[in-house]
Design an enzyme around this catalytic site. Sequence first.
Site, PDB file in Angstrom:
ATOM      1  N   ALA A  26       6.759  25.864  -0.961  1.00  0.00           N
ATOM      2  CA  ALA A  26       7.855  25.266  -0.200  1.00  0.00           C
ATOM      3  C   ALA A  26       9.191  25.866  -0.617  1.00  0.00           C
ATOM      4  O   ALA A  26       9.444  26.063  -1.811  1.00  0.00           O
ATOM      5  CB  ALA A  26       7.862  23.755  -0.406  1.00  0.00           C
ATOM      6  N   PRO A  27      10.058  26.178   0.341  1.00  0.00           N
ATOM      7  CA  PRO A  27      11.388  26.691  -0.002  1.00  0.00           C
ATOM      8  C   PRO A  27      12.178  25.660  -0.804  1.00  0.00           C
ATOM      9  O   PRO A  27      11.931  24.460  -0.714  1.00  0.00           O
ATOM     10  CB  PRO A  27      12.037  26.929   1.371  1.00  0.00           C
ATOM     11  CG  PRO A  27      10.917  26.964   2.352  1.00  0.00           C
ATOM     12  CD  PRO A  27       9.845  26.084   1.789  1.00  0.00           C
ATOM     13  N   GLY A  28      13.146  26.133  -1.563  1.00  0.00           N
ATOM     14  CA  GLY A  28      13.985  25.236  -2.350  1.00  0.00           C
ATOM     15  C   GLY A  28      13.763  25.418  -3.837  1.00  0.00           C
ATOM     16  O   GLY A  28      12.996  26.278  -4.283  1.00  0.00           O
ATOM     17  N   ILE A  29      14.438  24.574  -4.618  1.00  0.00           N
ATOM     18  CA  ILE A  29      14.358  24.644  -6.075  1.00  0.00           C
ATOM     19  C   ILE A  29      13.023  24.063  -6.536  1.00  0.00           C
ATOM     20  O   ILE A  29      12.665  22.943  -6.167  1.00  0.00           O
ATOM     21  CB  ILE A  29      15.530  23.874  -6.713  1.00  0.00           C
ATOM     22  CG1 ILE A  29      16.864  24.471  -6.245  1.00  0.00           C
ATOM     23  CG2 ILE A  29      15.437  23.917  -8.235  1.00  0.00           C
ATOM     24  CD1 ILE A  29      18.075  23.650  -6.649  1.00  0.00           C
ATOM     25  N   GLY A  32      10.296  22.183  -8.721  1.00  0.00           N
ATOM     26  CA  GLY A  32      10.350  21.056  -9.631  1.00  0.00           C
ATOM     27  C   GLY A  32       9.585  21.334 -10.910  1.00  0.00           C
ATOM     28  O   GLY A  32       8.740  22.233 -10.966  1.00  0.00           O
ATOM     29  N   MET A  33       9.879  20.537 -11.933  1.00  0.00           N
ATOM     30  CA  MET A  33       9.201  20.709 -13.213  1.00  0.00           C
ATOM     31  C   MET A  33       7.878  19.958 -13.272  1.00  0.00           C
ATOM     32  O   MET A  33       7.018  20.277 -14.085  1.00  0.00           O
ATOM     33  CB  MET A  33      10.113  20.241 -14.349  1.00  0.00           C
ATOM     34  CG  MET A  33      11.292  21.167 -14.599  1.00  0.00           C
ATOM     35  SD  MET A  33      12.187  20.761 -16.127  1.00  0.00           S
ATOM     36  CE  MET A  33      13.093  19.319 -15.598  1.00  0.00           C
ATOM     37  N   ASP A  92       7.114   7.706   2.429  1.00  0.00           N
ATOM     38  CA  ASP A  92       5.728   7.305   2.193  1.00  0.00           C
ATOM     39  C   ASP A  92       4.903   8.543   1.849  1.00  0.00           C
ATOM     40  O   ASP A  92       5.210   9.656   2.278  1.00  0.00           O
ATOM     41  CB  ASP A  92       5.165   6.636   3.443  1.00  0.00           C
ATOM     42  CG  ASP A  92       3.837   5.936   3.187  1.00  0.00           C
ATOM     43  OD1 ASP A  92       3.536   5.654   2.004  1.00  0.00           O
ATOM     44  OD2 ASP A  92       3.110   5.663   4.159  1.00  0.00           O
TER      45      ASP A  92
END
Length: 602
Positions: free
Chosen positions: A327-330, A332-333, A383
């Site tokens: 997925a595009p974007g930053i 996650g950890m 959800d």
Amino acid sequence: MNHFPKLLSSQIGFDVAETLLAGFDRHYCIFREAAIRAKNLFEAADWHGLQKLARERITSYDERVRECIAKLEDEYDAENIDDDVWQQIKLHYIGLLTTHRQPECAETFFNSVCCHILHRSYFNNDFIFVRPAISTEYIENDEPAAKPTYRAYYPGKDGLAVTLERIVTNFQLNPPFENLTRDVQCVIQALRDNFGTFNEAPNFQIHVLSSLFFRNKAAYIIGRIINGDMMLPFALPVHHVKPGLLALDALLCKRDQLLIIFSFAHSYFLVDMEVPSAYVEFLGSILHGKPKAEIYTSVGLQKQGKNLFYRDLLRHLKHSSDRFIIAPGIKGMVMLVFTLPSFPYVFKLIKDAFPPPKETTREQVVGKYQLVKRHDRLGRMADTLEYSSVALPLSRLDDALIRELEKEAPSMLEYEGDNLVIRHVYIERRMVPLNIFLQNGTDADIEHGIREYGNAVKELMQANIFPGDMLYKNFGVTRHGRVVFYDYDEIEYLTDCNVRAVPPPRNEEDEMSGEPWYSVGPHDIFPETYNTFLLGDPRVRESFLKHHADFFDPALWQKQKDYILRGELPDFYPYDRSLRFSIRYPERFAADHVTAATERAA
């Protein structure tokens, strides 16, 4: 291959089918009892009771499945039933469903039970319902002994005002209305304001679903107006306005307004439906474009929604050719997120290990997602659909995604032929990450996004939710422009947090230090510090301080915490407050206020 045996000769097959259907019928009876009880709790304004009822109903389905599995294992040694008997079990079950009122939900219950008993290799064969076997079209209940799915009213005969009053009073709510005549006039005026005057066609009529939709502190009347070729959807929220008095609060008559109240970010409605497919068909007619899976979920039949969603995914894979990608974007950890560009959802896996400073475990993350599932989401938390053993074709997975999966979550993967089986995955509606929305937006977009972000966090606070990680990347913007939270691994109850003000620095060294000069406990939160990572962009800062200057004041957070600890529940409106009749038409309420003041003086 002939899938239908010439003779259904197994008595065990018939008995198991009857046991399975009895298990489902028990589940659906409890489901309907919850909706009936919701009406009583709403009438009594027992909001904590309604919250508890909604939480219990979410877990009820799995409890009934476990009961049925235990019964089958105890009475029939289900795990050792022969394959030919399993095939007959399904066929007997189909026969039992021919006059059933909820056949599609009963088929899903059958799958839920059997997939716990059978190995995954059977999931796509004749032993379970890969496709529906019983049509849900034209199912009707037994009138007049039962309520019809919807009632038809004809305003041309008695007039619109009389008809609207009859619609409301037919629900037989016990508390009286403060002034139903006034409320009906507000509805008529709102219709005129939105659509002007219109000529009545010969088929002018109003259809209203026979059951109320309960959620939070509201009951919704749902219907549609038909006039010629025009079909107008509407919802009328009913609220308690004073102890023991009700009122119609607003008229929602635009598609987007209805889509928001049935949004994936809201908790499920409590609604009594003898024929759920008929309700879903009706709702589908007024929520154009909303998948059936999401409609079933919104009315509390989340397992049926989950089943339909998976069928939609499989069908989409057959009729598309693009590949799953990261997925595009930053990144996650805690979660690895991927998506299929042509399919409007994201797939989220919990990573096997989390880098510092994350201090959590897989079990804790799963617990956070379960907390959100049970909690009132207020339209501000997405959800999630939780799946086990999801098989995806390797040919549809991007090479970079496969490498990322093998690196970050190898324990969740299993290769089976041409498929990659993911042992555990969450699926959510895809949104535009708020950080990307703000980064690419106009000044007007930024102001809207920041106003929505602040409103979202404040509403979550009122619902006793502290998001934890409040970076913009953890929030998304829906297609209706609503800001919704979707990263749950650090979520906490606000009442478990210790709201603190930052102590003043003791000296110049403290003031210049990049590290806190004060102790920080595991549940301490410091709202004053949030401006360091929320206000970096000057345009964002301007909008934030314009709309939410109090956001960084510990007093705001402590006030909400104290409010919750006193057991008070605020009112939530999943629509713009300007639509409320008391705000939209204050002149119609002025006379009531004068009368009330006169009575008090007397």
